[in-house]
Structures are given as structure tokens and as C-alpha cells.
Scaffold this motif. Structure first.
Motif, PDB file in Angstrom:
ATOM      1  N   GLN A 266      32.890 -13.167 -35.748  1.00 24.70           N
ATOM      2  CA  GLN A 266      33.194 -12.028 -36.465  1.00 24.70           C
ATOM      3  C   GLN A 266      32.392 -10.965 -35.689  1.00 24.70           C
ATOM      4  N   GLU A 267      32.018  -9.661 -35.989  1.00 22.24           N
ATOM      5  CA  GLU A 267      31.349  -8.794 -35.031  1.00 22.24           C
ATOM      6  C   GLU A 267      29.923  -8.719 -35.810  1.00 22.24           C
ATOM      7  N   PRO A 268      28.768  -8.437 -35.084  1.00 24.66           N
ATOM      8  CA  PRO A 268      28.871  -8.036 -33.469  1.00 24.66           C
ATOM      9  C   PRO A 268      28.892  -9.241 -32.719  1.00 24.66           C
ATOM     10  N   PRO A 269      29.606  -9.167 -31.713  1.00 28.82           N
ATOM     11  CA  PRO A 269      29.551 -10.705 -30.729  1.00 28.82           C
ATOM     12  C   PRO A 269      28.243 -11.020 -30.451  1.00 28.82           C
ATOM     13  N   SER A 270      27.960 -12.460 -30.089  1.00 33.13           N
ATOM     14  CA  SER A 270      26.757 -13.103 -29.947  1.00 33.13           C
ATOM     15  C   SER A 270      26.941 -14.546 -29.697  1.00 33.13           C
ATOM     16  N   ILE A 271      26.266 -15.329 -28.860  1.00 30.31           N
ATOM     17  CA  ILE A 271      26.381 -16.567 -28.757  1.00 30.31           C
ATOM     18  C   ILE A 271      24.825 -17.015 -28.579  1.00 30.31           C
ATOM     19  N   LEU A 272      24.388 -18.149 -29.487  1.00 32.12           N
ATOM     20  CA  LEU A 272      23.011 -18.492 -29.342  1.00 32.12           C
ATOM     21  C   LEU A 272      23.355 -19.831 -29.151  1.00 32.12           C
ATOM     22  N   ARG A 273      22.313 -20.394 -28.125  1.00 32.96           N
ATOM     23  CA  ARG A 273      22.086 -21.812 -27.903  1.00 32.96           C
ATOM     24  C   ARG A 273      20.483 -22.206 -28.231  1.00 32.96           C
ATOM     25  N   LEU A 274      20.287 -23.411 -28.604  1.00 31.75           N
ATOM     26  CA  LEU A 274      19.057 -23.982 -28.767  1.00 31.75           C
ATOM     27  C   LEU A 274      19.286 -25.375 -28.120  1.00 31.75           C
ATOM     28  N   TYR A 275      18.179 -25.552 -27.006  1.00 33.55           N
ATOM     29  CA  TYR A 275      18.109 -26.788 -26.218  1.00 33.55           C
ATOM     30  C   TYR A 275      16.715 -27.340 -26.779  1.00 33.55           C
ATOM     31  N   GLY A 276      16.905 -28.737 -26.650  1.00 32.30           N
ATOM     32  CA  GLY A 276      15.854 -29.365 -26.909  1.00 32.30           C
ATOM     33  C   GLY A 276      15.925 -30.978 -26.848  1.00 32.30           C
ATOM     34  N   GLN A 277      15.168 -31.608 -27.578  1.00 24.39           N
ATOM     35  CA  GLN A 277      14.834 -32.931 -27.646  1.00 24.39           C
ATOM     36  C   GLN A 277      15.233 -33.515 -29.105  1.00 24.39           C
ATOM     37  N   GLY A 278      16.127 -34.374 -29.316  1.00 26.21           N
ATOM     38  CA  GLY A 278      16.405 -34.779 -30.529  1.00 26.21           C
ATOM     39  C   GLY A 278      16.421 -36.335 -30.881  1.00 26.21           C
TER      40      GLY A 278
END
Length: 187
Positions: free
Chosen positions: A83-95
Motif C-alpha cells: 500500500q502507499e507509500p512505496p518502500s522496501i526494507l531488508r534486514l541482514y544478519g545472522q540467525g
């Protein structure tokens, strides 16, 4: 466009809370191994600190994420605004995978609503937080979470779920063992 953050900020935490699904990506070390990307829903994601997250992992047809984490720990989470507003979030790590017999299980499990078919909890220490535009992600209207898996787990029952884990969740498609198989073999 893309921006890197030192941690999961309060604004990014609000963005995560507003998303109805997220994706988890892992891969084995082998260059011929299969990269795995899994969509996740339900009320299953928690931010434990600005650098640590967890999700309640429910029974699935495979257990690739857990196998890859046991082998090398690498994990990426992706949240897309549909939905608005457009966005992408990436979380990088060790699991790592937390099973019901682990010391920290009770505390972590208490952070989530009980979901039938729960298999394990994945915890990740996040070392890179990055946003990107999401301008090409299509708009979708959220309707509801599916109850298919929960109903399936209720019908299977606790013993049926254990048997399903033995059949489908002990080894990855590339032959890597999962933590579930190790616990089973210690009994």
C-alpha cells in the motif's frame, strides 16, 4: 533511493508493524545448493531490540531456513509496502533456530500469540538495515490472514505434527540436517 541505517529505527519498526507479511531468504554454502525464499504471515514477527528480531515459525512443507541457519547462519528479511507509500526494507544478519526445549523458548514464545502448528522460533542478530524505493512493487488490498495452516495443524493434532516433522522437516532439499533432526536423534 537506497539508504542504510545503523539499526532498526523507531520509524522502521512502525513500518514493519504495518506490514501483513514478510519474506525470509537463506542459502546453503554449496554453490549448487538452492536459495530459499519463504513468505510469512500471521502475527509472527517481533523486534527484540534495534539489532535483534525473532519470528514464530510454523510447520511447513520444508525446513530450509532452519537447515541453512544451522550450516552458516546467514539470513535476510524483506518487508514490502503493498500500500502507499512505496518502500522496501531488508534486514541482514545472522540467525539461529530456537526449539521448544531451549532455555530461552518460554520467554520468546510468550511474545507471540499461540499458533497451532508452531515448529520453532528463528532469532536473528541484524548487522545491516537497508531501505529501497519499492516504486515498482504493485499495490494490493489486504483482506485477511489465511487460517488454512492453523486448521490443518488442529486437525493433525500434536502427534500428527511430530510425525509430519519427521517426514518433511528433518532434512533440507539439499540434504542438510535441521535442528529438529538433531533433537530427535538425541532422544
Amino acid at each position: 533511493m537506497a539508504k542504510v541505517f545503523e539499526s532498526i529505527t523507531e520509524e522502521l519498526q512502525k513500518f514493519i508493524a504495518n506490514q501483513q507479511m514478510f519474506f525470509v531468504g537463506t542459502a546453503p554454502l554449496s554453490p549448487t545448493g538452492h536459495v530459499n525464499i519463504s513468505p510469512k504471515g500471521l502475527d509472527s514477527f517481533r523486534i527484540l531490540s534495534p539489532h535483534r528480531v525473532a519470528y514464530l515459525d510454523v510447520t511447513g512443507s520444508g525446513n530450509e531456513t532452519s537447515a541453512h541457519l544451522l550450516e552458516n547462519g546467514r539470513i535476510t528479511f524483506m518487508f514490502c509496502a503493498f500500500q502507499e507509500p512505496p518502500s522496501i526494507l531488508r534486514l541482514y544478519g545472522q540467525g539461529k533456530t530456537i526449539l521448544p526445549n531451549a532455555a530461552e523458548w518460554d520467554y520468546l514464545y510468550s511474545l507471540f500469540p499461540p499458533i497451532n502448528g508452531t515448529r520453532q522460533i528463528i532469532v536473528a542478530d541484524i548487522d545491516r538495515v537497508q531501505t529501497s524505493c519499492g516504486f515498482a512493487v504493485p499495490l494490493y488490498e489486504y483482506q485477511r490472514q489465511r487460517d488454512t495452516l492453523v486448521n490443518w495443524a488442529i486437525k493433525k493434532g500434536e502427534q500428527g505434527i511430530k510425525e509430519y516433522h519427521q517426514q518433511k522437516n528433518f532434512v533440507s532439499i539439499d540434504g542438510l540436517l535441521t535442528p529438529l533432526s538433531q533433537v530427535h536423534n538425541q532422544r
